[in-house]
Design a protein around this motif. Sequence first.
Motif, PDB file in Angstrom:
ATOM      1  N   THR A 227       4.608  -7.750  -3.649  1.00  0.00           N
ATOM      2  CA  THR A 227       3.870  -7.168  -4.987  1.00  0.00           C
ATOM      3  C   THR A 227       2.696  -6.487  -4.559  1.00  0.00           C
ATOM      4  O   THR A 227       2.176  -5.875  -5.429  1.00  0.00           O
ATOM      5  N   SER A 228       2.241  -6.437  -3.507  1.00  0.00           N
ATOM      6  CA  SER A 228       0.950  -5.899  -2.926  1.00  0.00           C
ATOM      7  C   SER A 228       1.162  -4.480  -2.351  1.00  0.00           C
ATOM      8  O   SER A 228       0.185  -3.770  -2.198  1.00  0.00           O
ATOM      9  N   TRP A 229       2.483  -4.193  -2.057  1.00  0.00           N
ATOM     10  CA  TRP A 229       2.588  -2.884  -1.536  1.00  0.00           C
ATOM     11  C   TRP A 229       2.699  -1.757  -2.378  1.00  0.00           C
ATOM     12  O   TRP A 229       3.264  -1.926  -3.778  1.00  0.00           O
ATOM     13  N   GLU A 230       2.030  -0.638  -1.982  1.00  0.00           N
ATOM     14  CA  GLU A 230       1.984   0.696  -2.712  1.00  0.00           C
ATOM     15  C   GLU A 230       2.622   1.728  -1.784  1.00  0.00           C
ATOM     16  O   GLU A 230       2.188   1.883  -0.700  1.00  0.00           O
ATOM     17  N   ILE A 231       3.767   2.199  -2.029  1.00  0.00           N
ATOM     18  CA  ILE A 231       4.642   2.879  -1.110  1.00  0.00           C
ATOM     19  C   ILE A 231       4.566   4.410  -1.486  1.00  0.00           C
ATOM     20  O   ILE A 231       4.725   4.931  -2.563  1.00  0.00           O
ATOM     21  N   PHE A 232       4.203   5.273  -0.406  1.00  0.00           N
ATOM     22  CA  PHE A 232       4.248   6.539  -0.352  1.00  0.00           C
ATOM     23  C   PHE A 232       5.044   7.386   0.693  1.00  0.00           C
ATOM     24  O   PHE A 232       5.794   6.776   1.380  1.00  0.00           O
ATOM     25  N   TRP A 233       4.996   8.495   0.769  1.00  0.00           N
ATOM     26  CA  TRP A 233       5.879   9.240   1.746  1.00  0.00           C
ATOM     27  C   TRP A 233       4.724  10.181   2.759  1.00  0.00           C
ATOM     28  O   TRP A 233       3.917  10.922   2.299  1.00  0.00           O
TER      29      TRP A 233
ATOM     30  N   GLU B 261       2.139  -7.872   9.639  1.00  0.00           N
ATOM     31  CA  GLU B 261       0.911  -8.257  10.002  1.00  0.00           C
ATOM     32  C   GLU B 261      -0.126  -7.233   9.157  1.00  0.00           C
ATOM     33  O   GLU B 261      -1.067  -7.772   8.787  1.00  0.00           O
ATOM     34  N   VAL B 262       0.443  -6.069   9.352  1.00  0.00           N
ATOM     35  CA  VAL B 262      -0.897  -4.885   8.847  1.00  0.00           C
ATOM     36  C   VAL B 262      -0.948  -5.014   7.185  1.00  0.00           C
ATOM     37  O   VAL B 262      -2.116  -4.894   6.664  1.00  0.00           O
ATOM     38  N   ALA B 263       0.274  -5.447   6.687  1.00  0.00           N
ATOM     39  CA  ALA B 263       0.478  -5.377   5.038  1.00  0.00           C
ATOM     40  C   ALA B 263      -0.322  -6.708   4.770  1.00  0.00           C
ATOM     41  O   ALA B 263      -1.178  -6.669   3.787  1.00  0.00           O
ATOM     42  N   GLU B 264      -0.294  -7.967   5.638  1.00  0.00           N
ATOM     43  CA  GLU B 264      -1.058  -9.200   5.023  1.00  0.00           C
ATOM     44  C   GLU B 264      -2.556  -8.796   5.277  1.00  0.00           C
ATOM     45  O   GLU B 264      -3.589  -9.240   4.298  1.00  0.00           O
ATOM     46  N   GLN B 265      -2.893  -8.167   6.247  1.00  0.00           N
ATOM     47  CA  GLN B 265      -4.305  -8.004   6.727  1.00  0.00           C
ATOM     48  C   GLN B 265      -4.882  -6.852   5.354  1.00  0.00           C
ATOM     49  O   GLN B 265      -5.823  -7.144   4.839  1.00  0.00           O
ATOM     50  N   ALA B 266      -4.150  -6.286   5.032  1.00  0.00           N
ATOM     51  CA  ALA B 266      -4.574  -5.280   3.918  1.00  0.00           C
ATOM     52  C   ALA B 266      -4.793  -5.769   2.712  1.00  0.00           C
ATOM     53  O   ALA B 266      -5.850  -5.694   1.934  1.00  0.00           O
ATOM     54  N   ALA B 267      -3.642  -6.600   2.395  1.00  0.00           N
ATOM     55  CA  ALA B 267      -3.657  -7.079   0.931  1.00  0.00           C
ATOM     56  C   ALA B 267      -4.830  -8.230   0.931  1.00  0.00           C
ATOM     57  O   ALA B 267      -5.458  -8.333  -0.266  1.00  0.00           O
ATOM     58  N   THR B 268      -4.944  -9.082   1.872  1.00  0.00           N
ATOM     59  CA  THR B 268      -6.211 -10.033   2.272  1.00  0.00           C
ATOM     60  C   THR B 268      -7.499  -9.226   1.942  1.00  0.00           C
ATOM     61  O   THR B 268      -8.393  -9.753   1.267  1.00  0.00           O
TER      62      THR B 268
ATOM     63  N   ARG C 140      -8.175  -6.019   0.836  1.00  0.00           N
ATOM     64  CA  ARG C 140      -8.451  -4.938  -0.316  1.00  0.00           C
ATOM     65  C   ARG C 140      -7.399  -5.310  -1.452  1.00  0.00           C
ATOM     66  O   ARG C 140      -7.476  -4.459  -2.365  1.00  0.00           O
ATOM     67  N   GLY C 141      -6.577  -6.281  -1.146  1.00  0.00           N
ATOM     68  CA  GLY C 141      -5.786  -6.671  -2.619  1.00  0.00           C
ATOM     69  C   GLY C 141      -4.528  -5.766  -2.679  1.00  0.00           C
ATOM     70  O   GLY C 141      -4.010  -6.244  -3.605  1.00  0.00           O
ATOM     71  N   ARG C 142      -4.267  -5.048  -1.783  1.00  0.00           N
ATOM     72  CA  ARG C 142      -3.000  -4.223  -1.760  1.00  0.00           C
ATOM     73  C   ARG C 142      -2.791  -3.551  -0.427  1.00  0.00           C
ATOM     74  O   ARG C 142      -3.745  -3.645   0.491  1.00  0.00           O
ATOM     75  N   PHE C 143      -1.635  -3.123  -0.340  1.00  0.00           N
ATOM     76  CA  PHE C 143      -1.238  -2.338   0.963  1.00  0.00           C
ATOM     77  C   PHE C 143      -0.519  -1.183   0.951  1.00  0.00           C
ATOM     78  O   PHE C 143       0.290  -0.822   0.246  1.00  0.00           O
ATOM     79  N   THR C 144      -1.282   0.005   1.347  1.00  0.00           N
ATOM     80  CA  THR C 144      -1.039   1.282   0.941  1.00  0.00           C
ATOM     81  C   THR C 144      -0.482   1.812   2.253  1.00  0.00           C
ATOM     82  O   THR C 144      -0.868   2.199   3.329  1.00  0.00           O
ATOM     83  N   VAL C 145       0.898   2.212   2.118  1.00  0.00           N
ATOM     84  CA  VAL C 145       1.668   2.963   3.488  1.00  0.00           C
ATOM     85  C   VAL C 145       2.709   3.922   3.080  1.00  0.00           C
ATOM     86  O   VAL C 145       3.019   4.004   1.958  1.00  0.00           O
ATOM     87  N   ALA C 146       2.601   4.784   3.811  1.00  0.00           N
ATOM     88  CA  ALA C 146       3.419   6.106   3.938  1.00  0.00           C
ATOM     89  C   ALA C 146       4.495   5.842   4.957  1.00  0.00           C
ATOM     90  O   ALA C 146       4.266   5.685   5.912  1.00  0.00           O
ATOM     91  N   LEU C 147       5.704   6.102   4.512  1.00  0.00           N
ATOM     92  CA  LEU C 147       7.052   5.979   5.159  1.00  0.00           C
ATOM     93  C   LEU C 147       7.489   7.407   5.442  1.00  0.00           C
ATOM     94  O   LEU C 147       7.073   8.404   4.981  1.00  0.00           O
TER      95      LEU C 147
END
Length: 248
Positions: free
Chosen positions: A67-73, A26-33, A35-42
Amino acid sequence: MSMLDRINIFSEQKDISKALASKVAEVAEQAATARGRFTVALSGGSLLDILSPPLITDPLRSLIHWTSWEIFWADERCVPLLSPDSNFAAASKLLFKHVGIAWEQIHEIDDTLAPREAAKAYQSTIKEILQPPNGQLPRFDLILLGMGQDGHTASLFPGNEVVQEKQKWVAPILDAPKPPPERITLTLPVINQAREVIFVVTGAGKASALRAVFDDQAPGHRLPAALVNPAHGHLTWFVDEAAAEQLV
Protein backbone atom coordinates in the motif's frame (compact mmCIF):
# COMPACT_ATOMS: atom_id res chain seq x y z
CA MET A 1 34.04 4.19 -4.33
CA SER A 2 34.85 3.08 -7.88
CA MET A 3 32.15 1.91 -10.23
CA LEU A 4 33.46 -1.65 -9.99
CA ASP A 5 32.81 -1.57 -6.25
CA ARG A 6 29.13 -1.10 -7.02
CA ILE A 7 28.74 -4.16 -9.24
CA ASN A 8 27.26 -7.46 -8.12
CA ILE A 9 27.98 -10.43 -10.41
CA PHE A 10 25.88 -13.60 -10.34
CA SER A 11 26.28 -16.93 -12.06
CA GLU A 12 22.58 -17.58 -12.62
CA GLN A 13 19.54 -15.43 -13.31
CA LYS A 14 17.65 -16.91 -10.38
CA ASP A 15 20.37 -15.59 -8.07
CA ILE A 16 20.04 -12.10 -9.57
CA SER A 17 16.27 -12.33 -9.11
CA LYS A 18 16.53 -13.18 -5.45
CA ALA A 19 19.15 -10.53 -4.64
CA LEU A 20 17.43 -7.83 -6.70
CA ALA A 21 14.01 -8.43 -5.19
CA SER A 22 15.47 -8.40 -1.68
CA LYS A 23 17.23 -5.10 -2.40
CA VAL A 24 14.05 -3.54 -3.81
CA ALA A 25 12.06 -4.72 -0.79
CA GLU A 26 14.70 -3.22 1.52
CA VAL A 27 14.66 0.15 -0.26
CA ALA A 28 10.85 0.15 -0.24
CA GLU A 29 10.70 -0.48 3.50
CA GLN A 30 13.26 2.23 4.24
CA ALA A 31 11.39 4.75 2.09
CA ALA A 32 8.02 3.93 3.63
CA THR A 33 9.46 4.25 7.13
CA ALA A 34 11.23 7.54 6.38
CA ARG A 35 8.65 9.24 4.14
CA GLY A 36 5.44 7.24 4.36
CA ARG A 37 5.59 5.94 0.79
CA PHE A 38 7.88 4.36 -1.79
CA THR A 39 8.17 6.01 -5.21
CA VAL A 40 9.67 3.74 -7.85
CA ALA A 41 10.12 4.04 -11.61
CA LEU A 42 10.15 0.72 -13.45
CA SER A 43 11.60 -0.21 -16.82
CA GLY A 44 10.37 -2.94 -19.15
CA GLY A 45 12.09 -5.70 -21.01
CA SER A 46 13.82 -8.53 -19.18
CA LEU A 47 14.04 -6.49 -15.97
CA LEU A 48 10.44 -7.32 -15.07
CA ASP A 49 11.01 -11.01 -15.80
CA ILE A 50 13.96 -11.01 -13.40
CA LEU A 51 12.45 -8.85 -10.66
CA SER A 52 8.92 -10.16 -10.41
CA PRO A 53 9.11 -13.88 -9.44
CA PRO A 54 10.51 -13.40 -5.90
CA LEU A 55 8.27 -10.37 -5.27
CA ILE A 56 5.08 -12.31 -6.01
CA THR A 57 6.15 -15.28 -3.92
CA ASP A 58 6.22 -15.61 -0.16
CA PRO A 59 7.99 -14.62 1.99
CA LEU A 60 8.55 -11.28 0.22
CA ARG A 61 5.01 -10.94 -1.10
CA SER A 62 3.59 -11.10 2.43
CA LEU A 63 6.34 -9.00 4.02
CA ILE A 64 6.15 -6.04 1.63
CA HIS A 65 3.76 -3.19 2.48
CA TRP A 66 2.35 -2.82 -1.02
CA THR A 67 0.00 0.00 0.00
CA SER A 68 3.01 2.33 0.30
CA TRP A 69 4.15 1.84 -3.31
CA GLU A 70 3.68 4.57 -5.95
CA ILE A 71 4.68 3.18 -9.34
CA PHE A 72 5.91 5.19 -12.31
CA TRP A 73 7.81 4.38 -15.51
CA ALA A 74 11.41 5.16 -16.39
CA ASP A 75 10.20 4.91 -19.97
CA GLU A 76 7.14 3.71 -21.80
CA ARG A 77 6.18 2.95 -25.36
CA CYS A 78 3.45 5.11 -26.91
CA VAL A 79 1.15 2.21 -27.65
CA PRO A 80 -2.20 1.16 -26.17
CA LEU A 81 -1.72 0.19 -22.52
CA LEU A 82 -2.80 -3.39 -23.16
CA SER A 83 -0.51 -3.82 -26.19
CA PRO A 84 2.15 -6.55 -25.97
CA ASP A 85 4.69 -3.73 -26.49
CA SER A 86 3.51 -1.83 -23.38
CA ASN A 87 5.69 -1.91 -20.28
CA PHE A 88 2.52 -1.34 -18.26
CA ALA A 89 0.92 -4.46 -19.75
CA ALA A 90 4.00 -6.56 -18.98
CA ALA A 91 4.17 -5.32 -15.39
CA SER A 92 0.45 -5.91 -14.92
CA LYS A 93 0.83 -9.52 -16.02
CA LEU A 94 4.06 -10.27 -14.17
CA LEU A 95 3.65 -8.22 -10.99
CA PHE A 96 0.60 -6.06 -10.32
CA LYS A 97 -2.13 -8.67 -10.54
CA HIS A 98 -0.29 -10.89 -8.05
CA VAL A 99 0.18 -8.41 -5.19
CA GLY A 100 -1.73 -5.81 -3.18
CA ILE A 101 -1.12 -2.76 -5.36
CA ALA A 102 -4.26 -0.71 -6.00
CA TRP A 103 -4.66 0.67 -9.51
CA GLU A 104 -4.61 4.24 -8.22
CA GLN A 105 -1.03 3.62 -7.04
CA ILE A 106 0.06 2.87 -10.62
CA HIS A 107 0.72 5.96 -12.70
CA GLU A 108 0.60 4.92 -16.33
CA ILE A 109 0.98 7.23 -19.31
CA ASP A 110 -2.03 8.52 -21.23
CA ASP A 111 -2.09 6.18 -24.23
CA THR A 112 -4.49 8.43 -26.13
CA LEU A 113 -1.83 11.14 -26.57
CA ALA A 114 0.95 11.57 -29.10
CA PRO A 115 4.50 11.41 -27.67
CA ARG A 116 5.04 15.14 -27.10
CA GLU A 117 1.70 15.58 -25.35
CA ALA A 118 2.11 12.31 -23.44
CA ALA A 119 5.51 13.45 -22.13
CA LYS A 120 4.10 16.79 -20.96
CA ALA A 121 1.15 15.09 -19.28
CA TYR A 122 3.41 12.57 -17.55
CA GLN A 123 5.67 15.32 -16.26
CA SER A 124 2.57 16.96 -14.78
CA THR A 125 1.61 13.66 -13.14
CA ILE A 126 5.06 13.35 -11.57
CA LYS A 127 4.92 16.94 -10.33
CA GLU A 128 1.48 16.45 -8.81
CA ILE A 129 2.38 13.30 -6.91
CA LEU A 130 6.03 13.84 -5.95
CA GLN A 131 5.53 17.58 -5.32
CA PRO A 132 9.18 18.69 -5.49
CA PRO A 133 9.91 22.18 -4.14
CA ASN A 134 9.64 24.93 -6.73
CA GLY A 135 12.57 24.92 -9.10
CA GLN A 136 13.82 21.51 -7.98
CA LEU A 137 13.81 18.14 -9.71
CA PRO A 138 11.58 15.32 -8.51
CA ARG A 139 13.38 12.72 -6.44
CA PHE A 140 12.33 9.11 -6.82
CA ASP A 141 13.23 6.65 -4.08
CA LEU A 142 14.30 4.10 -6.69
CA ILE A 143 14.70 3.97 -10.47
CA LEU A 144 15.20 0.51 -11.97
CA LEU A 145 17.01 0.42 -15.31
CA GLY A 146 18.14 -2.06 -17.91
CA MET A 147 20.75 -1.56 -20.60
CA GLY A 148 20.66 -2.48 -24.28
CA GLN A 149 23.48 -3.89 -26.39
CA ASP A 150 24.01 -0.37 -27.73
CA GLY A 151 24.38 1.08 -24.24
CA HIS A 152 20.96 2.72 -24.15
CA THR A 153 18.99 2.88 -20.92
CA ALA A 154 15.37 3.82 -20.36
CA SER A 155 14.69 5.20 -23.88
CA LEU A 156 17.88 7.26 -23.97
CA PHE A 157 19.61 6.03 -27.11
CA PRO A 158 23.16 6.84 -28.26
CA GLY A 159 23.22 9.91 -30.47
CA ASN A 160 19.69 11.04 -29.62
CA GLU A 161 19.49 14.69 -28.61
CA VAL A 162 17.30 13.75 -25.64
CA VAL A 163 20.44 12.40 -23.93
CA GLN A 164 21.54 16.05 -23.63
CA GLU A 165 18.19 17.30 -22.29
CA LYS A 166 18.63 19.51 -19.22
CA GLN A 167 15.22 21.13 -18.65
CA LYS A 168 12.50 18.56 -19.24
CA TRP A 169 11.81 15.82 -16.72
CA VAL A 170 10.10 13.64 -19.29
CA ALA A 171 10.96 13.77 -22.98
CA PRO A 172 9.31 12.35 -26.10
CA ILE A 173 11.16 9.95 -28.36
CA LEU A 174 9.88 9.93 -31.94
CA ASP A 175 12.46 7.75 -33.66
CA ALA A 176 13.79 5.05 -31.35
CA PRO A 177 16.12 2.73 -33.31
CA LYS A 178 14.20 -0.30 -32.06
CA PRO A 179 10.44 -0.74 -32.32
CA PRO A 180 8.14 0.74 -31.35
CA PRO A 181 9.75 4.08 -32.33
CA GLU A 182 7.49 6.42 -30.33
CA ARG A 183 8.11 6.54 -26.58
CA ILE A 184 8.51 8.78 -23.59
CA THR A 185 11.43 8.63 -21.17
CA LEU A 186 12.71 10.13 -17.96
CA THR A 187 15.67 12.37 -18.68
CA LEU A 188 19.14 12.08 -17.18
CA PRO A 189 18.72 14.98 -14.70
CA VAL A 190 15.74 13.19 -13.14
CA ILE A 191 17.40 9.78 -13.17
CA ASN A 192 20.49 11.25 -11.52
CA GLN A 193 18.38 12.88 -8.81
CA ALA A 194 17.08 9.53 -7.51
CA ARG A 195 17.97 8.24 -4.07
CA GLU A 196 18.74 4.80 -5.53
CA VAL A 197 19.36 3.67 -9.10
CA ILE A 198 19.75 -0.01 -9.90
CA PHE A 199 20.85 -1.43 -13.26
CA VAL A 200 20.07 -5.02 -14.22
CA VAL A 201 22.14 -6.34 -17.15
CA THR A 202 22.29 -9.92 -18.42
CA GLY A 203 23.64 -11.74 -21.45
CA ALA A 204 26.89 -11.93 -23.39
CA GLY A 205 25.47 -9.58 -26.02
CA LYS A 206 25.79 -6.71 -23.56
CA ALA A 207 29.37 -7.44 -22.45
CA SER A 208 31.00 -4.89 -24.79
CA ALA A 209 28.63 -2.10 -23.77
CA LEU A 210 29.09 -2.92 -20.09
CA ARG A 211 32.86 -2.80 -20.48
CA ALA A 212 32.54 0.60 -22.17
CA VAL A 213 30.45 1.88 -19.29
CA PHE A 214 33.00 0.86 -16.67
CA ASP A 215 36.20 1.57 -18.62
CA ASP A 216 36.66 5.29 -19.17
CA GLN A 217 39.38 4.52 -21.74
CA ALA A 218 37.09 2.34 -23.87
CA PRO A 219 35.61 3.59 -27.13
CA GLY A 220 32.04 4.67 -26.53
CA HIS A 221 32.53 5.18 -22.79
CA ARG A 222 30.03 8.04 -22.83
CA LEU A 223 27.14 5.75 -23.70
CA PRO A 224 23.82 6.83 -22.15
CA ALA A 225 24.11 4.15 -19.46
CA ALA A 226 27.55 5.52 -18.51
CA LEU A 227 26.00 8.93 -17.84
CA VAL A 228 23.86 7.60 -15.02
CA ASN A 229 25.55 8.63 -11.78
CA PRO A 230 23.19 9.89 -9.05
CA ALA A 231 24.44 13.16 -7.58
CA HIS A 232 23.15 12.47 -4.07
CA GLY A 233 22.17 8.82 -4.27
CA HIS A 234 23.44 5.30 -4.75
CA LEU A 235 24.08 3.40 -7.97
CA THR A 236 24.19 -0.40 -7.96
CA TRP A 237 24.60 -2.91 -10.78
CA PHE A 238 23.23 -6.47 -10.81
CA VAL A 239 24.77 -8.41 -13.72
CA ASP A 240 25.35 -11.99 -14.73
CA GLU A 241 28.71 -13.56 -15.55
CA ALA A 242 28.04 -13.48 -19.28
CA ALA A 243 27.52 -9.71 -19.29
CA ALA A 244 30.54 -9.20 -17.02
CA GLU A 245 32.97 -11.33 -19.00
CA GLN A 246 34.91 -8.33 -20.42
CA LEU A 247 35.23 -6.47 -17.12
CA VAL A 248 38.71 -6.35 -15.60
